[in-house]
Design a protein around this motif. Sequence first.
Motif, PDB file in Angstrom:
ATOM      1  N   LEU A  13       0.811  -1.215   0.000  1.00 40.71           N
ATOM      2  CA  LEU A  13       0.000   0.000   0.000  1.00 40.71           C
ATOM      3  C   LEU A  13       0.850   1.273   0.000  1.00 40.71           C
ATOM      4  CD1 LEU A  13      -2.926  -0.893   2.450  1.00 40.71           C
ATOM      5  CD2 LEU A  13      -2.771  -1.211  -0.023  1.00 40.71           C
ATOM      6  N   GLU A  14       2.157   1.134  -0.194  1.00 40.48           N
ATOM      7  CA  GLU A  14       3.028   2.313  -0.204  1.00 40.48           C
ATOM      8  C   GLU A  14       2.911   3.112  -1.494  1.00 40.48           C
ATOM      9  OE1 GLU A  14       6.930   0.959   0.725  1.00 40.48           O
ATOM     10  OE2 GLU A  14       6.483   0.658   2.864  1.00 40.48           O
ATOM     11  N   SER A  15       2.521   2.439  -2.584  1.00 41.89           N
ATOM     12  CA  SER A  15       2.341   3.131  -3.860  1.00 41.89           C
ATOM     13  C   SER A  15       1.474   2.274  -4.765  1.00 41.89           C
ATOM     14  CB  SER A  15       3.683   3.403  -4.543  1.00 41.89           C
ATOM     15  OG  SER A  15       4.258   2.189  -5.009  1.00 41.89           O
ATOM     16  N   LEU A  16       0.944   2.892  -5.807  1.00 41.03           N
ATOM     17  CA  LEU A  16       0.150   2.148  -6.780  1.00 41.03           C
ATOM     18  C   LEU A  16       0.997   1.081  -7.457  1.00 41.03           C
ATOM     19  CD1 LEU A  16      -2.389   1.681  -8.489  1.00 41.03           C
ATOM     20  CD2 LEU A  16      -1.611   3.544  -9.992  1.00 41.03           C
ATOM     21  N   ASP A  17       2.218   1.439  -7.844  1.00 42.92           N
ATOM     22  CA  ASP A  17       3.091   0.471  -8.512  1.00 42.92           C
ATOM     23  C   ASP A  17       3.408  -0.710  -7.606  1.00 42.92           C
ATOM     24  OD1 ASP A  17       3.143   1.991 -10.793  1.00 42.92           O
ATOM     25  OD2 ASP A  17       5.087   2.916 -10.376  1.00 42.92           O
ATOM     26  N   ALA A  18       3.643  -0.437  -6.309  1.00 45.13           N
ATOM     27  CA  ALA A  18       3.944  -1.520  -5.370  1.00 45.13           C
ATOM     28  C   ALA A  18       2.763  -2.466  -5.246  1.00 45.13           C
ATOM     29  CB  ALA A  18       4.320  -0.943  -4.006  1.00 45.13           C
ATOM     30  N   PHE A  19       1.568  -1.903  -5.226  1.00 50.82           N
ATOM     31  CA  PHE A  19       0.398  -2.780  -5.106  1.00 50.82           C
ATOM     32  C   PHE A  19       0.182  -3.593  -6.379  1.00 50.82           C
ATOM     33  CE2 PHE A  19      -4.016  -3.924  -5.627  1.00 50.82           C
ATOM     34  CZ  PHE A  19      -4.241  -4.610  -4.436  1.00 50.82           C
ATOM     35  N   VAL A  20       0.326  -2.965  -7.521  1.00 49.06           N
ATOM     36  CA  VAL A  20       0.120  -3.689  -8.782  1.00 49.06           C
ATOM     37  C   VAL A  20       1.116  -4.839  -8.892  1.00 49.06           C
ATOM     38  CG1 VAL A  20       0.283  -3.496 -11.291  1.00 49.06           C
ATOM     39  CG2 VAL A  20      -0.951  -1.759  -9.981  1.00 49.06           C
ATOM     40  N   ASP A  21       2.355  -4.600  -8.475  1.00 51.59           N
ATOM     41  CA  ASP A  21       3.362  -5.668  -8.495  1.00 51.59           C
ATOM     42  C   ASP A  21       2.964  -6.796  -7.547  1.00 51.59           C
ATOM     43  OD1 ASP A  21       6.156  -6.721  -9.089  1.00 51.59           O
ATOM     44  OD2 ASP A  21       6.260  -6.479  -6.927  1.00 51.59           O
ATOM     45  N   PHE A  22       2.567  -6.439  -6.336  1.00 54.58           N
ATOM     46  CA  PHE A  22       2.148  -7.429  -5.345  1.00 54.58           C
ATOM     47  C   PHE A  22       0.944  -8.223  -5.856  1.00 54.58           C
ATOM     48  CE2 PHE A  22      -0.847  -8.445  -1.939  1.00 54.58           C
ATOM     49  CZ  PHE A  22      -0.073  -9.187  -1.061  1.00 54.58           C
ATOM     50  N   ALA A  23      -0.076  -7.511  -6.315  1.00 55.68           N
ATOM     51  CA  ALA A  23      -1.291  -8.182  -6.769  1.00 55.68           C
ATOM     52  C   ALA A  23      -1.022  -9.069  -7.973  1.00 55.68           C
ATOM     53  CB  ALA A  23      -2.360  -7.140  -7.101  1.00 55.68           C
ATOM     54  N   GLY A  24      -0.195  -8.599  -8.892  1.00 52.17           N
ATOM     55  CA  GLY A  24       0.093  -9.385 -10.081  1.00 52.17           C
ATOM     56  C   GLY A  24       0.714 -10.726  -9.751  1.00 52.17           C
ATOM     57  N   ARG A  25       1.635 -10.748  -8.777  1.00 50.80           N
ATOM     58  CA  ARG A  25       2.258 -12.016  -8.392  1.00 50.80           C
ATOM     59  C   ARG A  25       1.235 -12.994  -7.828  1.00 50.80           C
ATOM     60  NH1 ARG A  25       5.514 -10.766  -4.154  1.00 50.80           N
ATOM     61  NH2 ARG A  25       5.412  -8.510  -4.299  1.00 50.80           N
ATOM     62  N   HIS A  26       0.203 -12.469  -7.190  1.00 54.73           N
ATOM     63  CA  HIS A  26      -0.786 -13.359  -6.582  1.00 54.73           C
ATOM     64  C   HIS A  26      -1.899 -13.734  -7.563  1.00 54.73           C
ATOM     65  CE1 HIS A  26       1.416 -11.786  -3.138  1.00 54.73           C
ATOM     66  NE2 HIS A  26       1.107 -12.934  -2.568  1.00 54.73           N
ATOM     67  N   VAL A  27      -2.191 -12.861  -8.501  1.00 58.39           N
ATOM     68  CA  VAL A  27      -3.118 -13.236  -9.568  1.00 58.39           C
ATOM     69  C   VAL A  27      -2.548 -14.408 -10.359  1.00 58.39           C
ATOM     70  CG1 VAL A  27      -4.125 -12.468 -11.755  1.00 58.39           C
ATOM     71  CG2 VAL A  27      -4.237 -10.981  -9.740  1.00 58.39           C
ATOM     72  N   GLU A  28      -1.235 -14.412 -10.562  1.00 59.39           N
ATOM     73  CA  GLU A  28      -0.605 -15.517 -11.281  1.00 59.39           C
ATOM     74  C   GLU A  28      -0.783 -16.850 -10.549  1.00 59.39           C
ATOM     75  OE1 GLU A  28       3.453 -14.441 -11.838  1.00 59.39           O
ATOM     76  OE2 GLU A  28       3.014 -12.951 -13.405  1.00 59.39           O
ATOM     77  N   LEU A  29      -0.988 -16.800  -9.238  1.00 59.71           N
ATOM     78  CA  LEU A  29      -1.246 -18.023  -8.461  1.00 59.71           C
ATOM     79  C   LEU A  29      -2.696 -18.479  -8.551  1.00 59.71           C
ATOM     80  CD1 LEU A  29       0.727 -17.247  -5.160  1.00 59.71           C
ATOM     81  CD2 LEU A  29       1.495 -18.600  -7.121  1.00 59.71           C
ATOM     82  N   GLY A  30      -3.550 -17.646  -9.149  1.00 54.81           N
ATOM     83  CA  GLY A  30      -4.949 -18.012  -9.280  1.00 54.81           C
ATOM     84  C   GLY A  30      -5.885 -17.255  -8.367  1.00 54.81           C
ATOM     85  N   PHE A  31      -5.361 -16.281  -7.618  1.00 58.28           N
ATOM     86  CA  PHE A  31      -6.247 -15.524  -6.727  1.00 58.28           C
ATOM     87  C   PHE A  31      -7.157 -14.625  -7.543  1.00 58.28           C
ATOM     88  CE2 PHE A  31      -3.149 -16.920  -3.648  1.00 58.28           C
ATOM     89  CZ  PHE A  31      -3.949 -17.185  -2.538  1.00 58.28           C
ATOM     90  N   THR A  32      -8.431 -14.636  -7.179  1.00 57.98           N
ATOM     91  CA  THR A  32      -9.447 -13.847  -7.871  1.00 57.98           C
ATOM     92  C   THR A  32      -9.801 -12.576  -7.123  1.00 57.98           C
ATOM     93  OG1 THR A  32     -11.216 -15.087  -6.755  1.00 57.98           O
ATOM     94  CG2 THR A  32     -10.477 -15.902  -8.908  1.00 57.98           C
ATOM     95  N   ASP A  33      -9.519 -12.558  -5.817  1.00 55.91           N
ATOM     96  CA  ASP A  33      -9.905 -11.437  -4.965  1.00 55.91           C
ATOM     97  C   ASP A  33      -8.754 -11.083  -4.022  1.00 55.91           C
ATOM     98  OD1 ASP A  33     -13.292 -11.311  -4.968  1.00 55.91           O
ATOM     99  OD2 ASP A  33     -12.373 -13.208  -5.589  1.00 55.91           O
ATOM    100  N   ILE A  34      -8.467  -9.798  -3.904  1.00 57.82           N
ATOM    101  CA  ILE A  34      -7.504  -9.315  -2.914  1.00 57.82           C
ATOM    102  C   ILE A  34      -8.222  -8.304  -2.028  1.00 57.82           C
ATOM    103  CG2 ILE A  34      -5.405  -7.952  -2.561  1.00 57.82           C
ATOM    104  CD1 ILE A  34      -4.181  -9.341  -4.935  1.00 57.82           C
ATOM    105  N   VAL A  35      -8.017  -8.443  -0.730  1.00 57.41           N
ATOM    106  CA  VAL A  35      -8.703  -7.602   0.252  1.00 57.41           C
ATOM    107  C   VAL A  35      -7.658  -6.775   0.996  1.00 57.41           C
ATOM    108  CG1 VAL A  35     -10.298  -7.555   2.196  1.00 57.41           C
ATOM    109  CG2 VAL A  35     -10.436  -9.424   0.526  1.00 57.41           C
ATOM    110  N   ILE A  36      -7.842  -5.462   1.019  1.00 61.93           N
ATOM    111  CA  ILE A  36      -6.925  -4.560   1.720  1.00 61.93           C
ATOM    112  C   ILE A  36      -7.663  -3.862   2.858  1.00 61.93           C
ATOM    113  CG2 ILE A  36      -5.390  -4.231  -0.242  1.00 61.93           C
ATOM    114  CD1 ILE A  36      -6.816  -1.645  -0.915  1.00 61.93           C
TER     115      ILE A  36
END
Length: 303
Positions: free
Chosen positions: A252-275
Amino acid sequence: MSLRLSTVILPYLRWHEGGRSTWQRAEQLGFHTAFTYDHLAWRTFREGPWYGAVPTLTAAAGATDRLRLGTLVTSPNFRHPVALAKELISLDDISGGRITLGIGAGGSGFDATTLLRTGEEPWTPRERADRFGEFVPLLDRLLTEDTVSYDGTFYSAREAYNIPGCVQRPRLPFAVAATGPRGLKLAAAHGQAWVTTGDPKLFQAGTPEQSVDALRGQTEKLAAACETVGRDVRELDKVLLTGFTPDRGRPLESLDAFVDFAGRHVELGFTDIVIHWPIPGSDFAADEKVFEQIALEAVAQLG
């Protein structure tokens, strides 16, 4: 399916002094679901203001129109399935069919021993799992059948009537939090979604890479559990509740940091991320402007 982004709003604000406006802002920002913890108290908030999940969600249902609402998570620590079913049916009706039940076996700290009698020993992990194994199937029946009678080891129901049932059919969705084999089997058998916070053993000293590997292992175990009960794992949404992996608040430190974090987990098959909604001076402190930017722009960047 594109990523869905949701939030957790902790119930520590008075409704007319920031509570109502926070839930309304969550809808304005386009979050898919706004959850709240179903606890009697929690961690650093234990000696401060803390409100009940069901009344909070009822008020939120009246203050919003489109936002899905839910618990993350409810547990048997202080809930009985018969009484809970009646509250959930009422909530689903009041919200117009916008309730998701996040449900888990419960932990050992904070409010887990609040209802124990003097001298009563806290439940062991095995006993919590045993209770959860009875709780979930009974709650499933209570939300789908007009009347239920049941006599189990931990719970009973004698001609429990739940008419007219849920607005959502055959019942409101379960998001089952689990990492062990018994919980994963419950998620496979009864869940519309599976919830994880990652591997708690990695929170203090692990690395983000180790966390991703652990989550990959959890998704593989979920797939095996689904195969055991004859279900396609793709039928389940896969929900990551953030804030408990080694990354902590860094996504949550920046938009880019979140997109990077979320992208790695979407690749695992996650459909939902909760912040978590930012709370100054807490474990969930974050820049509110960055938080809102993430809410408004991150999903589009993830494609």
